[in-house]
Motif scaffolding. Structure first.
Motif, PDB file in Angstrom:
ATOM      1  N   SER A 205       7.836  13.334   1.439  1.00  0.00           N
ATOM      2  CA  SER A 205       8.382  12.782   0.210  1.00  0.00           C
ATOM      3  C   SER A 205       7.598  13.275  -1.009  1.00  0.00           C
ATOM      4  O   SER A 205       6.383  13.322  -0.994  1.00  0.00           O
ATOM      5  CB  SER A 205       8.339  11.254   0.261  1.00  0.00           C
ATOM      6  OG  SER A 205       8.829  10.734  -0.944  1.00  0.00           O
ATOM      7  N   ARG A 206       8.326  13.629  -2.071  1.00  0.00           N
ATOM      8  CA  ARG A 206       7.686  13.995  -3.324  1.00  0.00           C
ATOM      9  C   ARG A 206       7.455  12.751  -4.177  1.00  0.00           C
ATOM     10  O   ARG A 206       6.793  12.795  -5.191  1.00  0.00           O
ATOM     11  CB  ARG A 206       8.541  14.998  -4.091  1.00  0.00           C
ATOM     12  CG  ARG A 206       8.574  16.354  -3.409  1.00  0.00           C
ATOM     13  CD  ARG A 206       9.414  17.301  -4.171  1.00  0.00           C
ATOM     14  NE  ARG A 206      10.804  16.812  -4.146  1.00  0.00           N
ATOM     15  CZ  ARG A 206      11.778  17.285  -4.878  1.00  0.00           C
ATOM     16  NH1 ARG A 206      11.551  18.242  -5.737  1.00  0.00           N
ATOM     17  NH2 ARG A 206      13.005  16.804  -4.790  1.00  0.00           N
ATOM     18  N   ARG A 207       8.064  11.646  -3.777  1.00  0.00           N
ATOM     19  CA  ARG A 207       7.909  10.383  -4.503  1.00  0.00           C
ATOM     20  C   ARG A 207       6.873   9.513  -3.790  1.00  0.00           C
ATOM     21  O   ARG A 207       6.691   9.640  -2.580  1.00  0.00           O
ATOM     22  CB  ARG A 207       9.236   9.636  -4.549  1.00  0.00           C
ATOM     23  CG  ARG A 207      10.306  10.361  -5.295  1.00  0.00           C
ATOM     24  CD  ARG A 207      11.575   9.582  -5.219  1.00  0.00           C
ATOM     25  NE  ARG A 207      12.583  10.170  -6.082  1.00  0.00           N
ATOM     26  CZ  ARG A 207      13.824   9.773  -6.128  1.00  0.00           C
ATOM     27  NH1 ARG A 207      14.234   8.781  -5.373  1.00  0.00           N
ATOM     28  NH2 ARG A 207      14.681  10.356  -6.942  1.00  0.00           N
ATOM     29  N   LYS A 208       6.262   8.601  -4.550  1.00  0.00           N
ATOM     30  CA  LYS A 208       5.341   7.650  -3.931  1.00  0.00           C
ATOM     31  C   LYS A 208       6.158   6.616  -3.171  1.00  0.00           C
ATOM     32  O   LYS A 208       7.086   6.020  -3.708  1.00  0.00           O
ATOM     33  CB  LYS A 208       4.480   6.956  -4.986  1.00  0.00           C
ATOM     34  CG  LYS A 208       3.435   7.852  -5.596  1.00  0.00           C
ATOM     35  CD  LYS A 208       2.558   7.088  -6.554  1.00  0.00           C
ATOM     36  CE  LYS A 208       1.480   8.004  -7.114  1.00  0.00           C
ATOM     37  NZ  LYS A 208       0.640   7.312  -8.106  1.00  0.00           N
ATOM     38  N   VAL A 209       5.809   6.427  -1.929  1.00  0.00           N
ATOM     39  CA  VAL A 209       6.485   5.473  -1.052  1.00  0.00           C
ATOM     40  C   VAL A 209       5.495   4.365  -0.735  1.00  0.00           C
ATOM     41  O   VAL A 209       4.328   4.638  -0.428  1.00  0.00           O
ATOM     42  CB  VAL A 209       6.976   6.173   0.236  1.00  0.00           C
ATOM     43  CG1 VAL A 209       7.561   5.172   1.210  1.00  0.00           C
ATOM     44  CG2 VAL A 209       7.984   7.267  -0.113  1.00  0.00           C
ATOM     45  N   TYR A 210       5.973   3.117  -0.809  1.00  0.00           N
ATOM     46  CA  TYR A 210       5.115   1.954  -0.574  1.00  0.00           C
ATOM     47  C   TYR A 210       5.654   1.139   0.586  1.00  0.00           C
ATOM     48  O   TYR A 210       6.840   1.199   0.910  1.00  0.00           O
ATOM     49  CB  TYR A 210       5.064   1.060  -1.827  1.00  0.00           C
ATOM     50  CG  TYR A 210       4.582   1.774  -3.054  1.00  0.00           C
ATOM     51  CD1 TYR A 210       3.224   1.874  -3.346  1.00  0.00           C
ATOM     52  CD2 TYR A 210       5.492   2.368  -3.924  1.00  0.00           C
ATOM     53  CE1 TYR A 210       2.777   2.538  -4.478  1.00  0.00           C
ATOM     54  CE2 TYR A 210       5.055   3.037  -5.066  1.00  0.00           C
ATOM     55  CZ  TYR A 210       3.701   3.118  -5.336  1.00  0.00           C
ATOM     56  OH  TYR A 210       3.271   3.774  -6.453  1.00  0.00           O
ATOM     57  N   VAL A 211       4.773   0.339   1.171  1.00  0.00           N
ATOM     58  CA  VAL A 211       5.168  -0.551   2.259  1.00  0.00           C
ATOM     59  C   VAL A 211       4.268  -1.793   2.208  1.00  0.00           C
ATOM     60  O   VAL A 211       3.137  -1.729   1.713  1.00  0.00           O
ATOM     61  CB  VAL A 211       5.065   0.178   3.622  1.00  0.00           C
ATOM     62  CG1 VAL A 211       3.623   0.484   3.981  1.00  0.00           C
ATOM     63  CG2 VAL A 211       5.778  -0.592   4.723  1.00  0.00           C
ATOM     64  N   LEU A 212       4.780  -2.925   2.718  1.00  0.00           N
ATOM     65  CA  LEU A 212       3.978  -4.155   2.769  1.00  0.00           C
ATOM     66  C   LEU A 212       2.795  -3.975   3.708  1.00  0.00           C
ATOM     67  O   LEU A 212       2.914  -3.347   4.749  1.00  0.00           O
ATOM     68  CB  LEU A 212       4.811  -5.323   3.305  1.00  0.00           C
ATOM     69  CG  LEU A 212       5.724  -6.088   2.382  1.00  0.00           C
ATOM     70  CD1 LEU A 212       6.355  -7.261   3.133  1.00  0.00           C
ATOM     71  CD2 LEU A 212       5.012  -6.577   1.143  1.00  0.00           C
TER      72      LEU A 212
ATOM     73  N   GLU B  11       0.846  -1.195   0.000  1.00  0.00           N
ATOM     74  CA  GLU B  11       0.000   0.000   0.000  1.00  0.00           C
ATOM     75  C   GLU B  11       0.878   1.240   0.000  1.00  0.00           C
ATOM     76  O   GLU B  11       2.066   1.170   0.342  1.00  0.00           O
ATOM     77  CB  GLU B  11      -0.923   0.003   1.213  1.00  0.00           C
ATOM     78  CG  GLU B  11      -0.183   0.061   2.531  1.00  0.00           C
ATOM     79  CD  GLU B  11      -1.087  -0.132   3.738  1.00  0.00           C
ATOM     80  OE1 GLU B  11      -2.295  -0.332   3.562  1.00  0.00           O
ATOM     81  OE2 GLU B  11      -0.552  -0.111   4.856  1.00  0.00           O
ATOM     82  N   LEU B  12       0.286   2.345  -0.393  1.00  0.00           N
ATOM     83  CA  LEU B  12       1.001   3.611  -0.317  1.00  0.00           C
ATOM     84  C   LEU B  12       1.270   3.947   1.138  1.00  0.00           C
ATOM     85  O   LEU B  12       0.396   3.787   1.988  1.00  0.00           O
ATOM     86  CB  LEU B  12       0.161   4.728  -0.937  1.00  0.00           C
ATOM     87  CG  LEU B  12       0.405   5.044  -2.395  1.00  0.00           C
ATOM     88  CD1 LEU B  12      -0.591   6.085  -2.879  1.00  0.00           C
ATOM     89  CD2 LEU B  12       1.823   5.485  -2.669  1.00  0.00           C
ATOM     90  N   PHE B  13       2.455   4.404   1.399  1.00  0.00           N
ATOM     91  CA  PHE B  13       2.833   4.815   2.746  1.00  0.00           C
ATOM     92  C   PHE B  13       2.662   6.317   2.822  1.00  0.00           C
ATOM     93  O   PHE B  13       3.174   7.055   1.980  1.00  0.00           O
ATOM     94  CB  PHE B  13       4.283   4.413   3.021  1.00  0.00           C
ATOM     95  CG  PHE B  13       4.778   4.783   4.382  1.00  0.00           C
ATOM     96  CD1 PHE B  13       4.366   4.064   5.489  1.00  0.00           C
ATOM     97  CD2 PHE B  13       5.666   5.829   4.554  1.00  0.00           C
ATOM     98  CE1 PHE B  13       4.821   4.392   6.752  1.00  0.00           C
ATOM     99  CE2 PHE B  13       6.134   6.165   5.813  1.00  0.00           C
ATOM    100  CZ  PHE B  13       5.712   5.444   6.916  1.00  0.00           C
ATOM    101  N   GLU B  14       1.907   6.751   3.796  1.00  0.00           N
ATOM    102  CA  GLU B  14       1.646   8.184   3.936  1.00  0.00           C
ATOM    103  C   GLU B  14       2.898   8.864   4.479  1.00  0.00           C
ATOM    104  O   GLU B  14       3.294   8.640   5.598  1.00  0.00           O
ATOM    105  CB  GLU B  14       0.469   8.419   4.881  1.00  0.00           C
ATOM    106  CG  GLU B  14      -0.824   7.825   4.393  1.00  0.00           C
ATOM    107  CD  GLU B  14      -1.283   8.402   3.054  1.00  0.00           C
ATOM    108  OE1 GLU B  14      -1.062   9.598   2.807  1.00  0.00           O
ATOM    109  OE2 GLU B  14      -1.842   7.629   2.257  1.00  0.00           O
ATOM    110  N   ASP B  15       3.549   9.626   3.619  1.00  0.00           N
ATOM    111  CA  ASP B  15       4.769  10.325   4.012  1.00  0.00           C
ATOM    112  C   ASP B  15       4.704  11.735   3.424  1.00  0.00           C
ATOM    113  O   ASP B  15       4.978  11.930   2.250  1.00  0.00           O
ATOM    114  CB  ASP B  15       5.997   9.571   3.502  1.00  0.00           C
ATOM    115  CG  ASP B  15       7.295  10.233   3.927  1.00  0.00           C
ATOM    116  OD1 ASP B  15       7.245  11.238   4.648  1.00  0.00           O
ATOM    117  OD2 ASP B  15       8.355   9.734   3.530  1.00  0.00           O
TER     118      ASP B  15
END
Length: 106
Positions: free
Chosen positions: A67-74, A60-64
């Motif tokens: 960051s200007r980039r999309k960050v994901y996490v399990l 899922e997308l990690f709410e950060d």
């Protein structure tokens, strides 16, 4: 869509990289680094796999906000699938090691 429950090596590496929040470029760099350049995952493959992982609810997308980039996490489901695949791979390695050790001529 084909199930990802038996992970390919590329999917395995990507999911392992997402055990911590990361953006796509960081995942590509990490996989290349830990495999000493033997595995290179290009952006097209990476983002295709990420879309599948999101659809399967493994990532899922990690709410950060920083960051200007999309960050994901399990997700928790992704962690369960990765753990199950680790166990499957351990069984494969143990089987191969046992066979090699028994088949050794002294």
């Amino acid at each position: 869509m084909k199930s990802l429950e038996q992970l390919t090596d590329s999917v395995f590496y990507i999911m392992a990289a997402f055990t911590e929040p990361r953006h796509g470029y960081a995942v590509m760099s990490l996989v290349e680094e830990i495999t000493n350049g033997e595995v290179n995952i290009g952006p097209a493959s990476l983002y295709t796999i990420i879309k599948k992982l999101i659809k399967q609810e493994y990532v899922e997308l990690f709410e950060d906000a920083n960051s200007r980039r999309k960050v994901y996490v399990l997700t928790e489901r992704g962690r369960e699938i990765l753990q199950a695949d680790i166990e499957r791979r351990k069984t494969m390695v143990q089987f191969a090691e046992d066979g090699l050790n028994k088949g050794r001529v002294q």
